[in-house]
Design a protein around this motif. Structure first.
Motif, PDB file in Angstrom:
ATOM      1  N   VAL A   1       0.842  -1.192   0.000  1.00 10.97           N
ATOM      2  CA  VAL A   1       0.000   0.000   0.000  1.00 10.97           C
ATOM      3  C   VAL A   1       0.881   1.247   0.000  1.00 10.97           C
ATOM      4  O   VAL A   1       2.010   1.227   0.483  1.00 10.97           O
ATOM      5  N   GLY A   2       0.336   2.322  -0.570  1.00 12.97           N
ATOM      6  CA  GLY A   2       1.032   3.602  -0.591  1.00 12.97           C
ATOM      7  C   GLY A   2       0.137   4.698  -0.055  1.00 12.97           C
ATOM      8  O   GLY A   2      -1.049   4.453   0.249  1.00 12.97           O
ATOM      9  N   GLU A   3       0.678   5.884   0.059  1.00 12.82           N
ATOM     10  CA  GLU A   3      -0.112   6.994   0.602  1.00 12.82           C
ATOM     11  C   GLU A   3      -1.340   7.241  -0.271  1.00 12.82           C
ATOM     12  O   GLU A   3      -1.283   7.201  -1.492  1.00 12.82           O
ATOM     13  N   ARG A   4      -2.438   7.497   0.382  1.00  5.76           N
ATOM     14  CA  ARG A   4      -3.733   7.613  -0.294  1.00  5.76           C
ATOM     15  C   ARG A   4      -3.712   8.713  -1.357  1.00  5.76           C
ATOM     16  O   ARG A   4      -3.212   9.807  -1.130  1.00  5.76           O
ATOM     17  N   LYS A   5      -4.218   8.361  -2.536  1.00  4.91           N
ATOM     18  CA  LYS A   5      -4.418   9.242  -3.686  1.00  4.91           C
ATOM     19  C   LYS A   5      -3.141   9.644  -4.415  1.00  4.91           C
ATOM     20  O   LYS A   5      -3.219  10.180  -5.515  1.00  4.91           O
TER      21      LYS A   5
ATOM     22  N   ASN B   1       5.861   6.220  -0.532  1.00  2.00           N
ATOM     23  CA  ASN B   1       5.982   5.783   0.861  1.00  2.00           C
ATOM     24  C   ASN B   1       5.393   4.374   1.008  1.00  2.00           C
ATOM     25  O   ASN B   1       4.628   4.095   1.920  1.00  2.00           O
ATOM     26  N   TRP B   2       5.778   3.487   0.093  1.00  2.92           N
ATOM     27  CA  TRP B   2       5.157   2.173   0.008  1.00  2.92           C
ATOM     28  C   TRP B   2       5.492   1.307   1.213  1.00  2.92           C
ATOM     29  O   TRP B   2       6.609   1.326   1.722  1.00  2.92           O
ATOM     30  N   ARG B   3       4.506   0.556   1.676  1.00  2.84           N
ATOM     31  CA  ARG B   3       4.664  -0.347   2.810  1.00  2.84           C
ATOM     32  C   ARG B   3       4.042  -1.703   2.478  1.00  2.84           C
ATOM     33  O   ARG B   3       3.108  -1.792   1.678  1.00  2.84           O
ATOM     34  N   VAL B   4       4.564  -2.751   3.106  1.00  6.42           N
ATOM     35  CA  VAL B   4       3.957  -4.077   2.991  1.00  6.42           C
ATOM     36  C   VAL B   4       3.125  -4.310   4.242  1.00  6.42           C
ATOM     37  O   VAL B   4       3.631  -4.223   5.370  1.00  6.42           O
ATOM     38  N   LEU B   5       1.849  -4.590   4.057  1.00  8.73           N
ATOM     39  CA  LEU B   5       0.963  -4.825   5.190  1.00  8.73           C
ATOM     40  C   LEU B   5       1.383  -6.072   5.964  1.00  8.73           C
ATOM     41  O   LEU B   5       1.780  -7.078   5.378  1.00  8.73           O
ATOM     42  N   LYS B   6       1.279  -5.993   7.280  1.00  9.71           N
ATOM     43  CA  LYS B   6       1.514  -7.136   8.155  1.00  9.71           C
ATOM     44  C   LYS B   6       0.198  -7.541   8.808  1.00  9.71           C
ATOM     45  O   LYS B   6      -0.608  -6.684   9.177  1.00  9.71           O
TER      46      LYS B   6
ATOM     47  N   LYS C   1       1.619   0.034  11.490  1.00  8.58           N
ATOM     48  CA  LYS C   1       1.800   0.710  12.773  1.00  8.58           C
ATOM     49  C   LYS C   1       2.753   1.894  12.641  1.00  8.58           C
ATOM     50  O   LYS C   1       3.569   1.949  11.730  1.00  8.58           O
ATOM     51  N   GLY C   2       2.624   2.835  13.562  1.00 13.96           N
ATOM     52  CA  GLY C   2       3.586   3.922  13.665  1.00 13.96           C
ATOM     53  C   GLY C   2       3.337   5.102  12.756  1.00 13.96           C
ATOM     54  O   GLY C   2       4.243   5.903  12.518  1.00 13.96           O
ATOM     55  N   THR C   3       2.125   5.263  12.204  1.00 12.37           N
ATOM     56  CA  THR C   3       1.827   6.407  11.356  1.00 12.37           C
ATOM     57  C   THR C   3       0.338   6.704  11.406  1.00 12.37           C
ATOM     58  O   THR C   3      -0.476   5.809  11.614  1.00 12.37           O
ATOM     59  N   LEU C   4      -0.008   7.984  11.210  1.00 16.31           N
ATOM     60  CA  LEU C   4      -1.405   8.395  11.144  1.00 16.31           C
ATOM     61  C   LEU C   4      -1.837   8.681   9.711  1.00 16.31           C
ATOM     62  O   LEU C   4      -2.983   9.069   9.467  1.00 16.31           O
ATOM     63  N   LYS C   5      -0.931   8.511   8.762  1.00 15.49           N
ATOM     64  CA  LYS C   5      -1.258   8.767   7.365  1.00 15.49           C
ATOM     65  C   LYS C   5      -2.193   7.695   6.829  1.00 15.49           C
ATOM     66  O   LYS C   5      -2.188   6.552   7.293  1.00 15.49           O
ATOM     67  N   ALA C   6      -2.994   8.084   5.848  1.00 13.26           N
ATOM     68  CA  ALA C   6      -3.912   7.139   5.208  1.00 13.26           C
ATOM     69  C   ALA C   6      -3.195   6.437   4.061  1.00 13.26           C
ATOM     70  O   ALA C   6      -2.527   7.073   3.247  1.00 13.26           O
TER      71      ALA C   6
ATOM     72  N   ASN D   1       9.528  -6.350   2.887  1.00 17.87           N
ATOM     73  CA  ASN D   1       9.805  -4.917   2.757  1.00 17.87           C
ATOM     74  C   ASN D   1       9.657  -4.494   1.302  1.00 17.87           C
ATOM     75  O   ASN D   1       9.593  -5.321   0.400  1.00 17.87           O
ATOM     76  N   ILE D   2       9.642  -3.168   1.080  1.00 14.02           N
ATOM     77  CA  ILE D   2       9.627  -2.652  -0.284  1.00 14.02           C
ATOM     78  C   ILE D   2      10.194  -1.230  -0.281  1.00 14.02           C
ATOM     79  O   ILE D   2       9.882  -0.425   0.591  1.00 14.02           O
ATOM     80  N   SER D   3      11.045  -0.936  -1.243  1.00 13.22           N
ATOM     81  CA  SER D   3      11.605   0.408  -1.421  1.00 13.22           C
ATOM     82  C   SER D   3      10.854   1.122  -2.535  1.00 13.22           C
ATOM     83  O   SER D   3      10.461   0.504  -3.530  1.00 13.22           O
ATOM     84  N   ASP D   4      10.673   2.416  -2.385  1.00 20.45           N
ATOM     85  CA  ASP D   4       9.925   3.190  -3.368  1.00 20.45           C
ATOM     86  C   ASP D   4      10.506   3.063  -4.778  1.00 20.45           C
ATOM     87  O   ASP D   4       9.771   3.051  -5.770  1.00 20.45           O
ATOM     88  N   LYS D   5      11.826   2.954  -4.886  1.00 22.70           N
ATOM     89  CA  LYS D   5      12.470   2.933  -6.209  1.00 22.70           C
ATOM     90  C   LYS D   5      12.113   1.685  -7.008  1.00 22.70           C
ATOM     91  O   LYS D   5      12.342   1.636  -8.226  1.00 22.70           O
ATOM     92  N   TYR D   6      11.554   0.680  -6.352  1.00 26.79           N
ATOM     93  CA  TYR D   6      11.213  -0.561  -7.041  1.00 26.79           C
ATOM     94  C   TYR D   6       9.750  -0.634  -7.452  1.00 26.79           C
ATOM     95  O   TYR D   6       9.308  -1.643  -7.988  1.00 26.79           O
ATOM     96  N   MET D   7       8.994   0.428  -7.195  1.00 28.48           N
ATOM     97  CA  MET D   7       7.591   0.487  -7.597  1.00 28.48           C
ATOM     98  C   MET D   7       7.455   1.473  -8.762  1.00 28.48           C
ATOM     99  O   MET D   7       7.886   2.623  -8.674  1.00 28.48           O
ATOM    100  N   LYS D   8       6.877   1.011  -9.864  1.00 30.04           N
ATOM    101  CA  LYS D   8       6.784   1.820 -11.074  1.00 30.04           C
ATOM    102  C   LYS D   8       5.328   1.997 -11.489  1.00 30.04           C
ATOM    103  O   LYS D   8       4.555   1.047 -11.536  1.00 30.04           O
ATOM    104  N   ASP D   9       4.978   3.251 -11.825  1.00 32.38           N
ATOM    105  CA  ASP D   9       3.624   3.560 -12.275  1.00 32.38           C
ATOM    106  C   ASP D   9       3.439   3.130 -13.730  1.00 32.38           C
ATOM    107  O   ASP D   9       4.383   3.123 -14.521  1.00 32.38           O
ATOM    108  N   TRP D  10       2.202   2.772 -14.075  1.00 33.64           N
ATOM    109  CA  TRP D  10       1.870   2.372 -15.440  1.00 33.64           C
ATOM    110  C   TRP D  10       2.317   3.414 -16.471  1.00 33.64           C
ATOM    111  O   TRP D  10       2.724   3.069 -17.591  1.00 33.64           O
TER     112      TRP D  10
END
Length: 338
Positions: free
Chosen positions: A72-76, A80-85, A103-108, A129-138
């Protein structure tokens, strides 16, 4: 397993089961990636042969898979991509829950459609884990073009009423290709997508380093199944029953006779889609990129590219060569639970 790239001569359109209805549908969008069925002409002979997934690739032999649904990434806006646990015994205000969260953030955060993960990112995802540089937009790979049309009455040679339509087509950027995973080709020339777009197919590379590795299955441990292809695990409403945790799945390696039973703990869904072939019923299947969290009910030794081999309500799907064609294929990875 090998990766094959498709060199099409024109822009592409993948409509699935969508079609124009007179006076009803005036804009028809294209799927980003087609189902494996589109490539059967390249891999099947005498009804034998399989395709095990669809991806993107480029001239530098990079592969890009649909992003796993538990990322998941920041809404809209993404990033800041994260892997859900998944938390088994989460205590909130004196009550115990079983939920996936960050955990550890109030961001959506939300799962954003239209992202792809690199080979390096997929290896990180396996580790949780996931780093932002490895996620590519269409938009890094393609742009949409609109084809405008007007249906003509063949008898009067005049325009049909209410039949001006717009068809979205995909124009891949230079050096980017639709690709698919298979073991062998039966033909390196054919057609792809709607309107029978002529194309050539070339082998790109082995994907052995990405998957096809040994995996120890331990009873009671947790695993994530990333779906490479559309998959059918039963008929249920994803909106009313988003997790459907009473399902048990039996997995087997793509090659091999060993099997192991798993209990579904959670489904991170990419949605569902109706799939149908010639003279076959339409079946609603989970889309590639869906991640199914599982708990092993027994121990086994597997290769990590597997298939779901117990298909519920089997009378609703074509029985001939279903698994042998590549449907229900995924990559099994450890973890997913805190």
């Amino acid at each position: 397993m090998k990766l094959f790239k498709v060199k099409a001569y024109n822009s592409l359109w993948f409509g699935g089961l969508k079609h124009m209805s007179g006076g009803e549908e005036h804009y028809l969008s294209s799927l980003m990636l087609p189902s494996i069925m589109v490539f059967f002409d390249f891999v099947k002979k005498d009804k034998k042969g399989a395709c095990y997934g669809v991806a993107l690739c480029d001239d530098s032999n990079n592969i890009y898979l649909p992003s796993p649904a538990d990322i998941v990434g920041e809404r809209k806006k993404g990033g800041n991509w994260r892997v859900l646990k998944f938390y088994e015994n989460l205590n909130l205000k004196g009550k115990t829950f079983q939920l996936p969260l960050i955990k550890g953030t109030l961001k959506a955060f939300e799962n954003t459609e239209g992202y792809f993960i690199t080979k390096e990112g997929f290896k990180e995802w396996k580790e949780g884990n996931i780093s932002d540089k490895y996620m590519k937009d269409w938009n890094c790979f393609a742009k949409a073009e609109l084809k405008v049309g007007l249906q003509i009455n063949k008898d009067t040679k005049t325009a049909e009423e209410s039949m001006l339509y717009f068809q979205e087509r995909i124009r891949l950027k230079r050096g980017v290709y639709i690709s698919f995973i298979a073991e062998n080709l039966t033909s390196d020339e054919g057609f792809i997508g709607g309107e029978r777009n002529p194309a050539k197919v070339e082998e790109v590379m082995s994907v052995r380093s990405l998957f096809g590795n040994n995996l120890e299955i331990n009873k009671g441990s947790y695993y994530r199944l990333y779906l490479l292809t559309h998959s059918y695990i039963g008929s249920f409403n994803m909106e009313e029953e988003p997790n459907h945790t009473d399902i048990e799945l039996k997995l087997k390696p793509v090659h091999g006779n060993s099997e192991a039973n798993f209990k579904v703990v959670w489904i991170y869904s990419k949605g569902s889609e109706f799939i149908s072939g010639y003279d076959k019923p339409a079946v609603e299947m989970l889309r590639p990129g869906t991640v199914i969290l599982l708990r092993a009910k027994e121990s086994a030794k597997f290769k990590d590219i597997v298939q779901i081999c117990n298909v519920p309500n089997a009378n609703k799907i074509p029985k001939d060569n279903f698994l042998e064609s590549g449907w229900n294929t995924g990559i099994l990875a450890k973890g997913g639970v805190e």
